[in-house]
Design an enzyme around this catalytic site. Structure first.
Site, PDB file in Angstrom:
ATOM      1  N   LYS A   1       2.158 -14.933  -2.608  1.00 55.06           N
ATOM      2  CA  LYS A   1       2.071 -14.019  -1.242  1.00 55.06           C
ATOM      3  C   LYS A   1       2.453 -14.962  -0.518  1.00 55.06           C
ATOM      4  O   LYS A   1       3.057 -14.617   0.603  1.00 55.06           O
ATOM      5  CB  LYS A   1       0.670 -13.645  -1.024  1.00 55.06           C
ATOM      6  CG  LYS A   1       0.514 -13.045  -1.657  1.00 55.06           C
ATOM      7  CD  LYS A   1      -0.818 -12.234  -1.044  1.00 55.06           C
ATOM      8  CE  LYS A   1      -1.832 -11.110  -2.160  1.00 55.06           C
ATOM      9  NZ  LYS A   1      -1.790  -9.537  -1.597  1.00 55.06           N
TER      10      LYS A   1
ATOM     11  N   ASN B   1     -14.456   0.712  -1.036  1.00 51.41           N
ATOM     12  CA  ASN B   1     -15.581  -1.111  -1.460  1.00 51.41           C
ATOM     13  C   ASN B   1     -16.339  -1.361  -0.671  1.00 51.41           C
ATOM     14  O   ASN B   1     -16.592  -0.923   0.533  1.00 51.41           O
ATOM     15  CB  ASN B   1     -14.610  -1.950  -2.139  1.00 51.41           C
ATOM     16  CG  ASN B   1     -13.711  -2.567  -0.842  1.00 51.41           C
ATOM     17  OD1 ASN B   1     -14.626  -2.553   0.601  1.00 51.41           O
ATOM     18  ND2 ASN B   1     -12.467  -2.156  -0.734  1.00 51.41           N
TER      19      ASN B   1
ATOM     20  N   PHE C   1      -7.133 -13.488   2.470  1.00 50.43           N
ATOM     21  CA  PHE C   1      -8.393 -13.776   2.004  1.00 50.43           C
ATOM     22  C   PHE C   1      -8.907 -13.242   0.539  1.00 50.43           C
ATOM     23  O   PHE C   1      -8.567 -12.011   0.383  1.00 50.43           O
ATOM     24  CB  PHE C   1      -9.900 -13.336   3.326  1.00 50.43           C
ATOM     25  CG  PHE C   1      -9.847 -13.674   4.057  1.00 50.43           C
ATOM     26  CD1 PHE C   1      -9.026 -14.255   5.532  1.00 50.43           C
ATOM     27  CD2 PHE C   1     -11.715 -14.460   4.753  1.00 50.43           C
ATOM     28  CE1 PHE C   1      -9.445 -14.494   6.832  1.00 50.43           C
ATOM     29  CE2 PHE C   1     -11.590 -15.171   5.679  1.00 50.43           C
ATOM     30  CZ  PHE C   1     -10.495 -15.080   6.505  1.00 50.43           C
TER      31      PHE C   1
ATOM     32  N   ASP D   1       1.847  -4.232  -0.640  1.00 52.50           N
ATOM     33  CA  ASP D   1       0.338  -4.848  -0.444  1.00 52.50           C
ATOM     34  C   ASP D   1       0.814  -5.532   1.058  1.00 52.50           C
ATOM     35  O   ASP D   1       1.911  -5.752   1.163  1.00 52.50           O
ATOM     36  CB  ASP D   1       0.719  -5.868  -1.283  1.00 52.50           C
ATOM     37  CG  ASP D   1       0.139  -7.745  -0.962  1.00 52.50           C
ATOM     38  OD1 ASP D   1      -0.739  -7.996   0.095  1.00 52.50           O
ATOM     39  OD2 ASP D   1      -0.086  -8.206  -2.410  1.00 52.50           O
ATOM     40  N   ILE D   2      -0.244  -5.035   2.172  1.00 53.54           N
ATOM     41  CA  ILE D   2       0.123  -5.360   3.304  1.00 53.54           C
ATOM     42  C   ILE D   2       0.265  -7.230   3.700  1.00 53.54           C
ATOM     43  O   ILE D   2       0.925  -7.666   4.477  1.00 53.54           O
ATOM     44  CB  ILE D   2      -1.060  -4.822   4.062  1.00 53.54           C
ATOM     45  CG1 ILE D   2      -1.510  -3.127   4.729  1.00 53.54           C
ATOM     46  CG2 ILE D   2      -0.668  -5.041   5.273  1.00 53.54           C
ATOM     47  CD1 ILE D   2      -2.496  -2.554   4.397  1.00 53.54           C
TER      48      ILE D   2
END
Ligand SMILES: Cc1cc2nc3c(=O)[nH]c(=O)nc-3n(C[C@H](O)[C@H](O)[C@H](O)COP(=O)(O)O)c2cc1C
Length: 409
Positions: A341, A210, A323, A306-307
């Site tokens: 999260k 990206n 972020f 998903d870190i």
């Protein structure tokens, strides 16, 4: 340095063409709650008049060692007492030579020699003057004496030549000075930051990535380091130089980033998850380059781990900051992501405002709501983000551990 919010700087201006940039630096410092008093060398006054600095700072400019206006009659002592630092910008080759050898034949050089505070110098000169072994010897002496050298940069010079010796831009000087002056609220703390994009291999040469430049994450790492933290920066592929102030871990894929984060998250006090990690990765990357054919090609993707969510779930894990880059419905998506999260703070921006740009415009979301930060260079935004995170972290009980560390040192 104590906990005063206002800092005081003596800005020394010496004889170089870049003296005009010192006027902008003085303004920028004042705008950032730094009190500025200016002292100039005789040559410095040939480039910009003291009247300019007096008008900007609202205080008389000191130029004369024998100035009777100082109560004690000793301007060189009074000027540096009560200031947090002396910053000489621009610092001429001549002035650096005088500093290196302890000469005190005018007000500014005498004040520097008699100082009881840190000294920062921002050299600016023709590239041959910079490369001259005498100048380099003087700089080595100054570094050895604990003087902070800011820059210089390379590029076009006023004399028409191109090379090393340009004064750093006022905004860069401002950031370096603010970093230097900022209270070391993260001393003894470990901060983990991820930055940049990831690259998910399709075959041996192609991949999915990206447009993240990594600038925001690198700026967060630098801001945390400036606040005294021991920083580890885990970065995907970017074109940025590794920051000198952080431990640097280079990774390529989302899986590698996960491994690197797992290796450091347990010891971290704060985790800033800035990287644009791929959400999907090819299920079975080809072991060799896929040959072109006229047929449609399907690449099966599987979700990555998903870190951030994983670190947020760690028992006793770090204070997590996420972020979110969205292209619409910023507030709604960002708060939903923060709650999903289970993280205390998320920084959200619109992709069209940030990707690949030097500046950014963000809103911080936390339990208390939304906090908008006005458009500014990423370095300044980063400092505000880290300060906000540290305030929340301390409010949750981070402070007592900090106090223990301080006492032990
Ligand atoms: C037009 C002009 C431009 C100059 N620019 C620079 C400069 O950018 N950097 C530098 O080190 N010296 C420069 N000099 C030389 C210094 O002004 C000179 O060495 C002077 O003695 C420095 O005095 P100071 O260190 O007391 O300020 C320049 C001189 C002139 C005439």
């Amino acid at each position: 340095m104590d906990d005063r919010t206002t800092r005081r700087v003596l800005l020394g201006v010496t004889g170089g063409v870049a003296a005009y940039k010192a006027a902008e630096l003085a303004r920028a410092l004042l705008r950032n709650n730094v009190e500025v008093r200016v002292a100039m060398t005789d040559a410095g006054t040939r480039f910009v008049t003291p009247a300019t600095f007096q008008a900007l700072t609202g205080r008389p400019v000191a130029t004369d060692l024998w100035d009777a206006g100082f109560t004690s009659g000793m301007a060189h002592i009074e000027l540096s007492r009560g200031v947090d630092a002396i910053v000489v910008a621009p610092a001429s080759a001549n002035f650096l030579a005088k500093l290196a050898h302890g000469l005190a034949d005018d007000l500014l050089s005498t004040t520097c020699l008699a100082r009881a505070c840190p000294l920062l110098v921002a050299p600016a000169m023709n590239r041959e003057m910079w490369d001259n072994p005498a100048t380099q010897r003087n700089l080595a002496l100054l570094r050895g004496d604990g003087v902070a050298i800011l820059g210089p940069a390379a590029g076009d010079q006023a004399c028409g030549e191109v090379g090393m010796g340009r004064l750093l831009e006022p905004e860069e000087l401002l950031q370096a000075i603010l970093d230097f002056l900022s209270p070391k609220r993260l001393a003894g703390r470990k901060v983990l930051v991820t930055a940049g994009p990831t690259f998910e291999a399709i075959d041996t040469v192609r991949g999915i990535t990206n447009q993240s430049s990594g600038r925001m994450g690198y700026a967060i790492a630098a801001a945390a380091a400036a606040m005294g933290a021991d920083v580890t920066l885990v970065s995907g592929p970017t074109s940025l130089p590794p920051p000198a102030s952080a431990h640097f871990v280079y990774v390529t894929s989302a899986a590698e980033m996960l491994n690197a984060v797992n290796a450091h998250a347990g010891a971290a006090d704060l985790f800033f998850s800035v990287a644009a990690v791929a959400d999907y990765t090819p299920e079975a990357p080809a072991a060799r380059k896929i040959k072109k054919s006229g047929e449609p090609l399907e690449i099966k993707l599987r979700p990555t781990v998903d870190i951030l969510a994983q670190v947020a779930r760690m028992p006793g894990g770090p204070f997590c900051v996420g972020f979110a880059a969205e292209s619409e419905n910023l507030a709604e998506y960002a708060q939903a992501k923060r709650r999903k999260k289970a993280i205390p703070m998320i920084v959200a921006n619109l992709v069209q405002h940030t990707v690949g740009r030097e500046e950014n415009e963000v809103t911080i979301y936390d339990e208390a709501g939304a906090h908008a930060l006005a458009r500014a260079p990423k370095s300044r935004i980063a400092r505000a983000i880290v300060e906000h995170a540290v305030a929340l972290f301390e409010a949750r009980g981070g402070a007592p551990r900090l106090a223990t560390v301080k006492q032990a040192s």
